[in-house]
Write a protein that holds these residues in place. Structure first.
Motif, PDB file in Angstrom:
ATOM      1  N   GLY A 106     -95.144   8.627  11.793  1.00  0.00           N
ATOM      2  CA  GLY A 106     -94.464   9.882  10.764  1.00  0.00           C
ATOM      3  C   GLY A 106     -95.433  10.065   9.883  1.00  0.00           C
ATOM      4  O   GLY A 106     -96.669   9.982  10.173  1.00  0.00           O
ATOM      5  N   GLY A 107     -95.125  10.211   8.624  1.00  0.00           N
ATOM      6  CA  GLY A 107     -94.010   9.526   7.673  1.00  0.00           C
ATOM      7  C   GLY A 107     -93.801   7.964   8.147  1.00  0.00           C
ATOM      8  O   GLY A 107     -94.540   7.239   8.537  1.00  0.00           O
ATOM      9  N   GLU A 108     -92.691   7.399   7.654  1.00  0.00           N
ATOM     10  CA  GLU A 108     -92.291   6.189   8.019  1.00  0.00           C
ATOM     11  C   GLU A 108     -91.121   6.119   8.836  1.00  0.00           C
ATOM     12  O   GLU A 108     -89.929   6.366   8.585  1.00  0.00           O
ATOM     13  CB  GLU A 108     -91.823   5.469   6.895  1.00  0.00           C
ATOM     14  CG  GLU A 108     -91.506   3.722   7.093  1.00  0.00           C
ATOM     15  CD  GLU A 108     -92.158   3.242   8.211  1.00  0.00           C
ATOM     16  OE1 GLU A 108     -93.363   2.889   7.853  1.00  0.00           O
ATOM     17  OE2 GLU A 108     -91.580   2.937   9.160  1.00  0.00           O
ATOM     18  N   CYS A 144    -103.426   9.827   2.956  1.00  0.00           N
ATOM     19  CA  CYS A 144    -102.270  10.049   3.843  1.00  0.00           C
ATOM     20  C   CYS A 144    -102.719  11.621   4.432  1.00  0.00           C
ATOM     21  O   CYS A 144    -103.098  12.661   3.555  1.00  0.00           O
ATOM     22  CB  CYS A 144    -100.887  10.278   3.042  1.00  0.00           C
ATOM     23  SG  CYS A 144     -99.780  10.809   4.247  1.00  0.00           S
ATOM     24  N   THR A 161     -90.348  11.394  11.385  1.00  0.00           N
ATOM     25  CA  THR A 161     -89.692  12.128  10.209  1.00  0.00           C
ATOM     26  C   THR A 161     -91.097  12.215   9.030  1.00  0.00           C
ATOM     27  O   THR A 161     -92.126  11.514   9.366  1.00  0.00           O
ATOM     28  CB  THR A 161     -88.803  11.333   9.325  1.00  0.00           C
ATOM     29  OG1 THR A 161     -88.566  11.809   7.953  1.00  0.00           O
ATOM     30  CG2 THR A 161     -89.346   9.867   9.288  1.00  0.00           C
ATOM     31  N   GLY A 162     -91.023  13.348   8.406  1.00  0.00           N
ATOM     32  CA  GLY A 162     -92.110  13.407   7.357  1.00  0.00           C
ATOM     33  C   GLY A 162     -91.969  12.673   6.043  1.00  0.00           C
ATOM     34  O   GLY A 162     -92.754  12.440   5.186  1.00  0.00           O
ATOM     35  N   ILE A 163     -90.841  11.779   6.037  1.00  0.00           N
ATOM     36  CA  ILE A 163     -90.327  10.955   4.706  1.00  0.00           C
ATOM     37  C   ILE A 163     -90.977   9.868   5.018  1.00  0.00           C
ATOM     38  O   ILE A 163     -91.242   9.052   5.917  1.00  0.00           O
ATOM     39  CB  ILE A 163     -88.814  10.914   4.828  1.00  0.00           C
ATOM     40  CG1 ILE A 163     -88.177  12.453   4.403  1.00  0.00           C
ATOM     41  CG2 ILE A 163     -88.549  10.079   3.607  1.00  0.00           C
ATOM     42  CD1 ILE A 163     -86.810  12.356   4.598  1.00  0.00           C
ATOM     43  N   CYS A 164     -91.694   9.374   3.586  1.00  0.00           N
ATOM     44  CA  CYS A 164     -92.103   7.993   3.485  1.00  0.00           C
ATOM     45  C   CYS A 164     -92.078   7.668   1.996  1.00  0.00           C
ATOM     46  O   CYS A 164     -92.282   8.365   1.259  1.00  0.00           O
ATOM     47  CB  CYS A 164     -93.674   8.300   3.929  1.00  0.00           C
ATOM     48  SG  CYS A 164     -94.480   6.595   4.055  1.00  0.00           S
ATOM     49  N   ASP A 208     -87.621  15.953   6.151  1.00  0.00           N
ATOM     50  CA  ASP A 208     -87.262  15.184   7.629  1.00  0.00           C
ATOM     51  C   ASP A 208     -87.101  16.246   8.662  1.00  0.00           C
ATOM     52  O   ASP A 208     -86.193  16.754   9.072  1.00  0.00           O
ATOM     53  CB  ASP A 208     -85.742  14.711   7.100  1.00  0.00           C
ATOM     54  CG  ASP A 208     -85.291  13.828   8.203  1.00  0.00           C
ATOM     55  OD1 ASP A 208     -86.131  13.270   8.967  1.00  0.00           O
ATOM     56  OD2 ASP A 208     -84.076  13.501   8.052  1.00  0.00           O
ATOM     57  N   LYS A 210     -95.041  16.910   5.361  1.00  0.00           N
ATOM     58  CA  LYS A 210     -95.113  15.807   4.369  1.00  0.00           C
ATOM     59  C   LYS A 210     -93.643  15.972   3.523  1.00  0.00           C
ATOM     60  O   LYS A 210     -93.121  16.821   2.966  1.00  0.00           O
ATOM     61  CB  LYS A 210     -96.323  16.072   3.424  1.00  0.00           C
ATOM     62  CG  LYS A 210     -96.519  14.664   2.635  1.00  0.00           C
ATOM     63  CD  LYS A 210     -97.776  14.819   1.892  1.00  0.00           C
ATOM     64  CE  LYS A 210     -98.102  13.295   1.515  1.00  0.00           C
ATOM     65  NZ  LYS A 210     -99.614  13.207   1.222  1.00  0.00           N
ATOM     66  N   GLY A 211     -92.875  14.713   3.582  1.00  0.00           N
ATOM     67  CA  GLY A 211     -91.844  14.608   2.693  1.00  0.00           C
ATOM     68  C   GLY A 211     -90.561  15.525   3.341  1.00  0.00           C
ATOM     69  O   GLY A 211     -89.428  15.318   2.661  1.00  0.00           O
TER      70      GLY A 211
END
Ligand code: SF4
Length: 307
Positions: free
Chosen positions: A57-59, A16, A6-9, A26, A23-24
């Motif tokens: 990711g992301g996270e 980064c 996922t790009g979410i973190c 999903d 980025k940001g």
């Protein structure tokens, strides 16, 4: 195979390197192929004869169920996960098929929080370590890595379009391969002081790792593709009415997916064939080229020579 979960973190590290389009968001990628279903990821793994998966990711742990699904699907391959979360026993115990976990304390802060997860993951039989960019020497990382006998993977700080300004503002200088020209002292200190130390330069990542992957993918393509030392492939490309071109190739005894492959806008076949049958192919109303391209899903073309 790199699986971008996922790009979410929930962090906002100044270094980064994630691109704007991820980025940001999903989104899921296997290498550079967007994954809409598990089949896409399986296809990509087969295309490169993957021997391992790197979950990133992301996270990734913000999408724990998704991580578990990928680990289950690729349980026969070696797996490692990169996370900035000091994961609890409850989370780690759900990652049954995971072989290795790499902790990344964002901006090298709050390092002590990773001590307990390191202990737990080790007890579970995973390989464990830190993975960080070369932004500074963290005494706590040196101490914890040595105390628990875990590895430190140090990545050369990399400049990207999304972090460039932040890095320059903080005094980091790019070199000619988008690595860091003034991080050598940081690398030297870690190398001297951490027992299990591995270093990955930006140049190595770009050239050696990418080239290795490209060559593996190229070798899985039909034999008519010529594989270059860089891992790109050379072939004939016939652009035009695909059904018409196919009928012509079939009449010449060529077999689909062996002697030619249908791609967007046309077909690819051997250089020898297009050179030998150029006049007839042109009479079919086609445009004929010799192309050099990446063997990846997106088929990025690096050179086109019209015939
Ligand atoms: S933890 Fe990783 S993905 Fe998240 S902001 Fe930091 S560098 Fe980016």
């Amino acid at each position: 195979m790199v699986i971008f979960i996922t790009g979410i973190c929930h962090n906002d590290c100044f270094y980064c390197p994630i691109s704007e389009d991820r980025k940001g968001r999903d989104v899921v990628f296997a290498n550079e192929r967007e994954v809409k279903s598990m089949e896409d990821a399986i296809d990509e793994a087969n295309a490169m004869s993957a021997e391992g998966i790197a979950i990133t990711g992301g996270e990734p742990l913000l999408k724990l169920d998704r991580v578990i699904e990928f680990l289950k699907t690729f349980k026969d391959l070696h797996s490692h996960l990169y996370t900035s979360i000091p994961a609890s026993y409850k989370v780690l115990s759900r990652l049954k098929h995971l072989d290795e976990v790499r902790f990344h304390p964002p901006e090298l802060k709050n390092v002590k929080a990773y001590e307990e997860p390191i202990r737990v993951a080790k007890r579970m039989g995973m390989d464990v370590g830190f993975e960080i960019p070369s932004i500074a020497v963290s005494e706590e990382i040196v101490e914890i890595a040595n105390k628990h006998d875990v590895f430190l993977n140090l990545n050369e700080l990399e400049f990207s379009s999304t972090n460039y300004e932040n890095l320059v503002k903080r005094g980091f200088k790019p070199n000619d391969h988008y690595g860091c020209s003034n991080c050598d002292e940081i690398v030297r200190v870690y190398a001297e002081r951490v027992k299990k130390f591995h270093y990955c330069s930006a140049r190595f990542k770009d050239r050696a790792q990418l080239r290795r992957r490209l060559i593996r993918m190229a070798k899985n393509l039909p034999d008519f593709y010529i594989v270059t030392r860089e891992g790109t492939v050379i072939c004939g490309y016939v652009e035009g009415d695909v059904e018409r071109i196919k009928r012509y190739l079939d009449s010449k005894g060529l077999k689909a997916n062996v002697d030619y492959v249908v791609v967007e806008g046309g077909i690819e076949t051997s250089v020898e064939f297009v050179e030998r049958h150029l006049d007839e192919l042109k009479r079919l109303g086609t445009n004929v080229f010799i192309i050099e391209r990446y063997p990846t899903f997106k088929r990025i073309v690096v050179e086109v020579n019209p015939l």
